[in-house]
Design an enzyme around this catalytic site. Structure first.
Site, mmCIF file in Angstrom:
data_model
loop_
_atom_site.group_PDB
_atom_site.id
_atom_site.type_symbol
_atom_site.label_atom_id
_atom_site.label_comp_id
_atom_site.label_asym_id
_atom_site.label_seq_id
_atom_site.Cartn_x
_atom_site.Cartn_y
_atom_site.Cartn_z
ATOM 1 C CG ASP A 37 -2.240 -1.005 1.008
ATOM 2 O OD1 ASP A 37 -2.244 -1.231 -0.296
ATOM 3 O OD2 ASP A 37 -2.759 -1.079 1.903
ATOM 4 C CE LYS A 59 -8.072 0.331 -1.409
ATOM 5 N NZ LYS A 59 -7.311 -0.368 -0.447
ATOM 6 C CG MET A 174 -8.317 6.788 7.244
ATOM 7 S SD MET A 174 -9.214 5.542 6.367
ATOM 8 C CE MET A 174 -10.183 4.964 7.543
#
Ligand code: SAH
Length: 507
Positions: A37, A59, A174
């Protein structure tokens, strides 16, 4: 290998690569395929086997490179091919890491898998900012919440009314884009505006930044500081402990980015020292050490060691190669009887001492001219000197010996060449003024550095400070037109580190 491969779903911690677990490191080392990732550091990828297939599945916040179903498919496909797959994630794979979804897909296909937990950013990032997520005087629970609504879900996915009532520490992952909304919602449902809060960007890394405040003003402060993802938000009394407990940012090289130009094999000590002081060591090896082209002369000399009264070693590597070859061709170490050993540099002397050999002479300053002076003092007429050195060694010593009628022979114990490093990456970082220091530990690292970068790029070094290990290195740098900022007071790796710290402190 079994008919089917296996998938390890593992976490490697939030940033500081040393926060990886032994088990995760082992799996990465043995994996045939690595699916990683965005938040996984390149340092961790460098643990991989040379022929491992690396697949980026990162991502970016607004841009989904490979959709989740695609990642699941890759994992299944590679495992069915019989490969050992490491699915590498930042932090812990089951804390907002979609590890659960991937494990489900594998389970549906009957593929064997293991989960290797990691150090989660939810806990470790606050810890590096000096914030314990729980503390008996402040709270009795910890809540980890996503600040990024699952796309398509209704606005009410997170129950702020409930969260506002909790006494425990709230940690949002996040959530940096939604921080204003998060805070105002908590206040709206009754959480005190004076509740301590902190936001930590790029936690546990050299780029860590922390903004402290209260629930009422933290969003504005984050905006002013331009904090971006990845960042962790901590809300609760514990956030105020940072004032007392911050430690990581106190490292004397904290935030400093230092290029290390030594060979890959030799860089370790300097790299460790920089990292221990909170800096980032960027390995850019300029020299590649290779075995001698041929051993004809080497072996002849080893078999005729009695011809020499002195052997001069100028590097640790030289010592290693010399004695390895003796062993290989079965020349007994007792053949060194009566021979006096000279070592340039402390590490070289230690390498000899570790073999149980006494070092007769080591020059105080680790330079060719100092060595020559000593030899001229000690070597008596008729005694022959063997110089065990690299092929690109300086001429100063051999010329000096010739001039003084001292018999000697050169033995090339290894040869050096230009290393192929990530030139483009370094040039970009230099251009963006991201580099604080460039360290040089020998004249050849300087020469090779300039050759690799290209003379036309030397103006890009202007934002960085160049630090040399000693006078010979410094002279080489200046001859090549480099602007050297400092030289170590003691010509050792420790000396360089001390100098970096001294400059950072403004000394
Ligand atoms: N599985 C990960 C979390 C993945 S979600 C873990 O256990 O840590 C990604 C979020 O983690 C980011 O948006 C950010 O909130 C947080 N994060 C991960 N690494 C971080 C870091 N070095 N500094 C600050 N936040 C980080």
């Amino acid at each position: 290998m079994s008919e089917y491969g296996k998938v390890y779903i593992l976490g490697v911690g939030p940033g500081d690569y040393k926060l990886i677990t032994l088990k995760a490191a082992e799996c990465i080392k043995k994996a045939d395929v690595i699916v990683y990732d965005r938040l996984v550091s390149t340092k961790i990828l460098s643990f991989a086997k040379e022929d491992a297939e690396l697949i980026y599945a990162g991502k970016l916040p607004d841009l989904h490179t490979v959709p989740q179903e695609g990642i699941n498919e890759i994992l299944v496909k590679k495992a069915l091919e019989g490969k050992v797959v490491a699915r590498v994630k930042g932090g812990d794979p089951f804390v907002f890491g979609r590890g659960g979804e991937e494990a489900e897909a594998l389970s549906e296909h009957g593929i064997s898998f293991e989960i290797i937990p990691g150090v989660t950013s939810a806990i470790a990032v606050p810890a590096y900012a000096g914030i314990p997520v729980t503390h008996r005087d402040y709270c009795s629970s910890l809540h980890i919440i996503t600040g990024h609504e699952k796309p398509g879900k209704a606005e009410s996915f997170i129950d702020f009314e409930l969260l506002a009532k909790l006494e425990g520490t709230l940690v949002f992952l996040m959530g940096i884009k939604n921080i204003a909304e998060i805070c105002s919602n908590l206040i709206r449902f009754g959480k005190k505006g004076t509740t301590p809060a902190a936001v930590i960007e790029n936690g546990t890394t050299v780029s860590q930044r922390v903004v402290s405040g209260t629930l009422k003003d933290i969003a504005q402060k984050v905006g002013e500081a331009g904090i971006k993802s990845p960042a962790v938000t901590v809300i609760g009394g514990v956030a105020e402990l940072r004032d007392k407990l911050q430690w990581f940012s106190k490292g004397s090289l904290f935030g400093k980015k230092v290029i290390v130009t030594r060979t890959r094999e030799q860089a370790g000590k300097l790299v460790d020292a920089i990292e221990q002081l909170g800096g980032e060591a960027i390995e850019f090896p300029t020299i590649k050490v290779q075995p001698p082209q041929e051993y004809l002369q080497f072996d002849k000399i080893l078999r005729n060691l009695y011809a020499f009264r002195w052997i001069v070693f100028t590097s640790v590597h030289g010592v290693k190669v010399f004695f390895m070859r003796m062993k290989e061709i079965k020349v007994d170490i007792r053949r060194l009887w009566g021979i006096r050993l000279c070592a340039v540099g402390e590490a070289t002397a230690k390498e000899l001492e570790a073999l149980g050999l006494e070092v007769f002479y080591r020059p105080e300053a680790f330079t060719s001219s100092e060595l020559l002076k000593g030899l001229l003092d000690y070597v008596r007429p008729g005694e022959k000197v063997l110089l065990a050195r690299a092929d690109m060694a300086s001429e100063e010593l051999s010329e000096g010996l010739t001039k003084n009628n001292i018999a000697f022979e050169e033995l090339t114990v290894y040869s050096t060449s230009l290393e192929t490093s990530d030139r483009q990456g370094i040039l970009e970082r230099l251009e963006e003024n991201e580099i604080d220091f460039i360290t040089f530990t020998s004249a050849s690292t300087v020469k090779n550095f300039v050759s690799i970068l290209g003379a036309e790029n030397l103006d890009k070094l202007s934002g960085a400070k160049l630090v040399c290990i000693g006078p010979v290195t410094m002279e080489a740098a200046e001859k090549l037109g480099l602007n050297v900022s400092a030289m170590a007071d003691i010509y050792t790796i420790e000396g360089i580190v001390d100098k970096l710290v001294q400059i950072t402190r403004g000394g």
